[in-house]
Structure formats: structure tokens, C-alpha cells
Design an enzyme around this catalytic site. Structure first.
Site, PDB file in Angstrom:
ATOM      1  N   VAL A 105       0.809  -1.230   0.000  1.00  0.00           N
ATOM      2  CA  VAL A 105       0.000   0.000   0.000  1.00  0.00           C
ATOM      3  C   VAL A 105       0.841   1.280   0.000  1.00  0.00           C
ATOM      4  O   VAL A 105       0.297   2.367  -0.158  1.00  0.00           O
ATOM      5  CB  VAL A 105      -1.008   0.029   1.175  1.00  0.00           C
ATOM      6  CG1 VAL A 105      -2.027  -1.083   1.060  1.00  0.00           C
ATOM      7  CG2 VAL A 105      -0.302   0.009   2.532  1.00  0.00           C
ATOM      8  N   ASN A 161      -7.763  -1.144   5.151  1.00  0.00           N
ATOM      9  CA  ASN A 161      -7.542  -1.776   6.447  1.00  0.00           C
ATOM     10  C   ASN A 161      -6.061  -1.956   6.794  1.00  0.00           C
ATOM     11  O   ASN A 161      -5.704  -1.994   7.969  1.00  0.00           O
ATOM     12  CB  ASN A 161      -8.265  -3.136   6.449  1.00  0.00           C
ATOM     13  CG  ASN A 161      -7.797  -4.041   7.555  1.00  0.00           C
ATOM     14  OD1 ASN A 161      -8.207  -3.882   8.706  1.00  0.00           O
ATOM     15  ND2 ASN A 161      -6.912  -4.984   7.247  1.00  0.00           N
ATOM     16  N   SER A 169      -9.141   4.101  14.186  1.00  0.00           N
ATOM     17  CA  SER A 169      -8.889   3.543  15.526  1.00  0.00           C
ATOM     18  C   SER A 169      -9.394   4.580  16.526  1.00  0.00           C
ATOM     19  O   SER A 169      -9.423   5.778  16.213  1.00  0.00           O
ATOM     20  CB  SER A 169      -7.382   3.339  15.729  1.00  0.00           C
ATOM     21  OG  SER A 169      -7.085   3.140  17.093  1.00  0.00           O
ATOM     22  N   TYR A 206       1.292   6.734  15.484  1.00  0.00           N
ATOM     23  CA  TYR A 206       0.087   5.957  15.139  1.00  0.00           C
ATOM     24  C   TYR A 206      -1.168   6.804  15.366  1.00  0.00           C
ATOM     25  O   TYR A 206      -2.058   6.882  14.507  1.00  0.00           O
ATOM     26  CB  TYR A 206       0.056   4.694  16.012  1.00  0.00           C
ATOM     27  CG  TYR A 206      -1.097   3.752  15.740  1.00  0.00           C
ATOM     28  CD1 TYR A 206      -0.975   2.717  14.806  1.00  0.00           C
ATOM     29  CD2 TYR A 206      -2.302   3.863  16.432  1.00  0.00           C
ATOM     30  CE1 TYR A 206      -2.031   1.836  14.568  1.00  0.00           C
ATOM     31  CE2 TYR A 206      -3.358   2.997  16.203  1.00  0.00           C
ATOM     32  CZ  TYR A 206      -3.214   1.977  15.272  1.00  0.00           C
ATOM     33  OH  TYR A 206      -4.267   1.110  15.052  1.00  0.00           O
ATOM     34  N   ALA A 207      -1.240   7.457  16.537  1.00  0.00           N
ATOM     35  CA  ALA A 207      -2.431   8.261  16.859  1.00  0.00           C
ATOM     36  C   ALA A 207      -2.579   9.427  15.874  1.00  0.00           C
ATOM     37  O   ALA A 207      -3.697   9.754  15.444  1.00  0.00           O
ATOM     38  CB  ALA A 207      -2.333   8.786  18.292  1.00  0.00           C
ATOM     39  N   LYS A 265      -3.850   8.003  12.527  1.00  0.00           N
ATOM     40  CA  LYS A 265      -5.265   7.606  12.581  1.00  0.00           C
ATOM     41  C   LYS A 265      -6.178   8.840  12.693  1.00  0.00           C
ATOM     42  O   LYS A 265      -7.292   8.828  12.154  1.00  0.00           O
ATOM     43  CB  LYS A 265      -5.502   6.636  13.745  1.00  0.00           C
ATOM     44  CG  LYS A 265      -4.854   5.273  13.548  1.00  0.00           C
ATOM     45  CD  LYS A 265      -5.448   4.517  12.357  1.00  0.00           C
ATOM     46  CE  LYS A 265      -4.908   3.094  12.236  1.00  0.00           C
ATOM     47  NZ  LYS A 265      -5.463   2.360  11.096  1.00  0.00           N
ATOM     48  N   ILE A 314      -8.940  -4.979  19.693  1.00  0.00           N
ATOM     49  CA  ILE A 314      -9.409  -6.268  19.205  1.00  0.00           C
ATOM     50  C   ILE A 314      -8.152  -7.141  19.108  1.00  0.00           C
ATOM     51  O   ILE A 314      -7.164  -6.705  18.503  1.00  0.00           O
ATOM     52  CB  ILE A 314     -10.008  -6.145  17.770  1.00  0.00           C
ATOM     53  CG1 ILE A 314     -10.945  -4.932  17.620  1.00  0.00           C
ATOM     54  CG2 ILE A 314     -10.629  -7.452  17.308  1.00  0.00           C
ATOM     55  CD1 ILE A 314     -12.339  -5.083  18.116  1.00  0.00           C
TER      56      ILE A 314
END
Ligand code: NDP
Length: 257
Positions: A68, A94, A147, A160-161, A164, A193
Site C-alpha cells: 500500500v 484496512n 482507531s 500511530y495516533a 489515525k 481487538i
């Protein structure tokens, strides 16, 4: 009658990051709802295995090796998808990485890789999908897997935050820009999850403590608990939804301070 609106018969869905975790499950769910599925990731051996599983359940899946972060690889995957099934109606963005690290010692390489894989990829794939849908004069649905860390923060996940949060803003922006083309763009923001991305942590003692102390339901989520929102957004059941962000987190967003 009502349930027909959730059917994906005759549709084609492309799922990125289908070689494990959520993407692997989403591909099976979309297939059982009637869609032909194009399953993309770098680990083609895993995708071939998944395609066999889907075929055993009477579904149709096309495994495509796809990175990707590479525009050409994305274009090639869409070309193969169109050749096999016709245009892609549903795109599930995803694919993603975790790669936790302290802000103070984080390398530029780690930051850039996070932005490229978790944010810019969503921009790249959505642009490819939307331009092709417009060319074919078709409506479509793009679902971005964000997320709750796009809405809140946690230690060692500044990159990451941030990525997202960008996915959530991109979802809203594209929801606005693509609405006139009947292309809907929505996001699902899951809480924790258990998948390969976090299995090591949640199997450890600190991970178990986290679940006991910080998860309102005192458990992690299960991939099956994302199926309802996924099918809602992918199908005509969600035909007037665009620019939405659906949180599925067992109450993590409303956790007590
Ligand atoms: P996994 O690690 O199990 O799966 C990640 C997938 O992304 C793999 O299939 C991997 O395939 C693919 N991927 C990574 N980099 C690339 C790349 N450059 N090109 C193509 N594919 C790539 O993680 P999850 O299933 O848990 O995560 C899926 C998504 O859900 C991610 O976006 C994640 O941020 C998000 N999410 C997950 C949560 C959770 O608790 N699990 C919570 C909230 C959001 P391969 O290595 O074969 O290329």
C-alpha cells in the site's frame, strides 16, 4: 426485505491487509454477504490460503500481492481486479502497522513509515478507487479502518495516533468531496481487538493487567463484533451515510477519568 439491503450480491470488494487479523476476517464476511473479494497484502502465501478457504465456502476471491506504500502496486491490483471481476464497488482501507516507540527516541524513518503505511496509503487507494468508479459512472463505498487512537492518545503511539487522526479527517473530507459522485466514505474506529498486531502485549502480564483495569467490559473485542458496522457501511443499508465515524470499542471512549 429489510435484510436485502445488507446484501452485497454482484458487488466487488477490495480489502487491503487481508493476510491477517481484521482484514482476513473482513474478506470472509464480505464474501459470505455475496461480494467477490480482491484480497491484497504483501504475504501472498497467506492470501492464497485465504482464497482457497473462501472458494471452499463457494465464494470468489482474487489474491493480489500489494504494497500500500507503492502507487504502481496499487494500480496493478486494481487492474487485476477489474480484469477478473469488473470495477471495484467497495474498498476497505484496512492495512496498517503498530510499531510502538517513545517520541523522544523515535527515528524519522519510523515516523515516515507510519504516515506512509497508515495514512498516505488511504489517500492513495481512495484516489485510485474513486477515479475508477467515476470513470465507470458507478457509485461506491470506501471504508477506512481508523482507531479510537485517532480520537484519543496512548503512550508510545504518537505517530500511530497522529496517522489515525489523519484517517478520520480524510474520511470526512472525502465524504464531502465524493458525495456528488455517489461515493460514500466512512470510517470504523475500533478499540482493542486481539490480532497479530497486539497479541504479544495482551498475552503478557502488563497486557492482562490493562484488560482488567482499563477495559470497561474487562475484555478485548472480537473481530466478529466489527461485522455489523462493516456490512452496514458496505451495503445499501448505509446508503445515506457518508463522512461518519463509527466507534466500536466496548466503552473505551467513555472510560472514566
Ligand atoms: P495485523 O497486524 O493482524 O494486520 C495488518 C495487515 O496489514 C496485514 O495483513 C499486513 O499484511 C497489512 N500490511 C501492513 N503493511 C502493509 C503494506 N505496506 N502493504 C500492504 N499491506 C500491509 O493488524 P490488525 O488486523 O489488528 O489491523 C488492521 C487494521 O485495524 C490496522 O489499520 C489497525 O491500525 C486497525 N486497528 C486495529 C485494532 C486492533 O486492536 N487490532 C484497533 C484499532 C484499529 P502483509 O504484512 O502481508 O503485507
Amino acid at each position: 426485505m429489510t435484510c436485502d439491503r445488507f446484501s452485497l450480491n454482484g458487488k466487488t470488494a477490495l480489502v487491503t491487509g487481508a493476510s491477517s487479523g481484521l482484514g482476513h476476517h473482513f474478506a470472509k464476511v464480505l464474501s459470505s454477504a455475496g461480494a467477490n473479494v480482491v484480497i491484497g497484502a504483501r504475504r501472498i502465501d497467506r492470501l492464497s490460503h485465504l482464497a482457497d478457504e473462501i472458494a471452499q465456502d463457494s465464494g470468489k476471491a482474487l489474491p493480489v500481492m500489494m504494497d500500500v506504500t507503492q502507487k504502481d502496486s496499487i494500480k496493478e491490483a486494481f487492474d487485476k481486479a477489474e480484469h477478473e471481476f469488473g470495477h471495484v464497488d467497495i474498498l476497505i482501507n484496512n492495512a496498517g502497522i503498530g510499531d510502538p516507540g517513545d517520541f523522544l527516541s523515535m527515528s524519522e524513518e519510523s515516523w515516515d513509515n507510519m504516515m506512509d503505511t497508515n495514512l498516505k496509503s488511504v489517500w492513495r487507494l481512495s484516489q485510485e478507487a474513486a477515479n475508477r468508479l467515476i470513470k465507470h459512472e458507478k457509485s461506491g463505498s470506501i471504508i477506512n479502518i481508523a482507531s479510537i487512537l485517532g480520537l484519543r492518545v496512548a503512550p508510545k503511539l504518537s505517530h500511530y495516533a497522529t496517522a489515525k487522526a489523519g484517517v478520520i479527517q480524510l474520511t470526512k473530507s472525502l465524504g464531502l468531496e465524493l458525495a456528488r459522485h455517489q461515493i460514500r466514505v466512512n470510517a470504523i474506529a475500533p478499540g482493542y481487538i486481539r490480532t497479530e498486531m497486539n497479541d504479544a502485549f495482551f498475552s503478557s502480564e502488563p497486557g492482562q493487567d490493562y484488560i482488567r483495569q482499563k477495559m470497561p467490559m474487562r475484555r478485548l473485542g472480537h473481530v466478529d463484533e466489527l461485522v455489523g458496522p462493516l456490512l452496514l457501511l458496505a451495503s445499501d443499508a448505509g446508503s445515506f451515510m457518508t463522512g461518519s465515524v463509527i466507534t466500536v470499542d466496548g466503552g473505551q471512549m467513555v472510560n472514566a477519568l
